[in-house]
Design an enzyme around this catalytic site. Structure first.
Site, PDB file in Angstrom:
ATOM      1  N   CYS A  63       5.270  -9.890  11.188  1.00 17.82           N
ATOM      2  CA  CYS A  63       6.803 -10.293  10.990  1.00 17.82           C
ATOM      3  C   CYS A  63       7.226 -10.535  12.284  1.00 17.82           C
ATOM      4  O   CYS A  63       6.371 -10.517  13.457  1.00 17.82           O
ATOM      5  CB  CYS A  63       7.557  -9.729   9.866  1.00 17.82           C
ATOM      6  SG  CYS A  63       7.913  -8.091  10.664  1.00 17.82           S
ATOM      7  N   ARG A  64       8.580 -10.422  12.341  1.00 14.23           N
ATOM      8  CA  ARG A  64       9.241 -10.876  13.847  1.00 14.23           C
ATOM      9  C   ARG A  64       9.052  -9.737  14.529  1.00 14.23           C
ATOM     10  O   ARG A  64       8.851  -9.529  15.877  1.00 14.23           O
ATOM     11  CB  ARG A  64      10.858 -11.151  13.598  1.00 14.23           C
ATOM     12  CG  ARG A  64      11.582 -11.280  14.861  1.00 14.23           C
ATOM     13  CD  ARG A  64      12.935 -11.958  14.434  1.00 14.23           C
ATOM     14  NE  ARG A  64      13.708 -11.885  15.577  1.00 14.23           N
ATOM     15  CZ  ARG A  64      14.630 -10.884  16.195  1.00 14.23           C
ATOM     16  NH1 ARG A  64      14.553  -9.670  15.445  1.00 14.23           N
ATOM     17  NH2 ARG A  64      15.245 -10.854  16.913  1.00 14.23           N
TER      18      ARG A  64
END
Length: 99
Positions: A63-64
């Site tokens: 993810c981020r």
């Protein structure tokens, strides 16, 4: 065991066999991604059946920042997935180190 940025890059460069899942939202993936299947975290429960065949294989989630993918990893492990690895630092760390 989770995975570091460099190890994932090496696996991708070597075309190793593993399942890569991006759990970010659409707009985040559009900005930058390193491939894999896109299943936003919120829709993971709805799509988990599609991943059943990979229960015993290596799965890398990203993810981020590593937070949502950590949640995805925990959820998948609860459902019996055996080898789920979270990308430590996510795309923020990837861009910082590998730009």
């Amino acid at each position: 065991m989770d995975i570091q940025i460099e190890e994932l890059k090496d696996k991708l460069d070597a075309n190793e066999e593993f399942v890569l899942i991006d759990v970010r939202e659409d707009h985040e993936r559009a900005e930058f991604n390193v491939g894999g299947t896109h299943i936003p975290l919120g829709s993971l429960p709805l799509n988990i059946e599609d991943l059943e065949e990979y229960k015993d294989q290596e799965i890398v989630v990203y993810c981020r920042s590593g937070n949502r993918s950590g949640q995805a990893k925990a959820y998948m492990e609860q459902l019996g997935f055996k080898n789920v690895r979270n990308l430590i630092g996510g795309m923020l760390e990837w861009n910082r180190r590998l730009g």
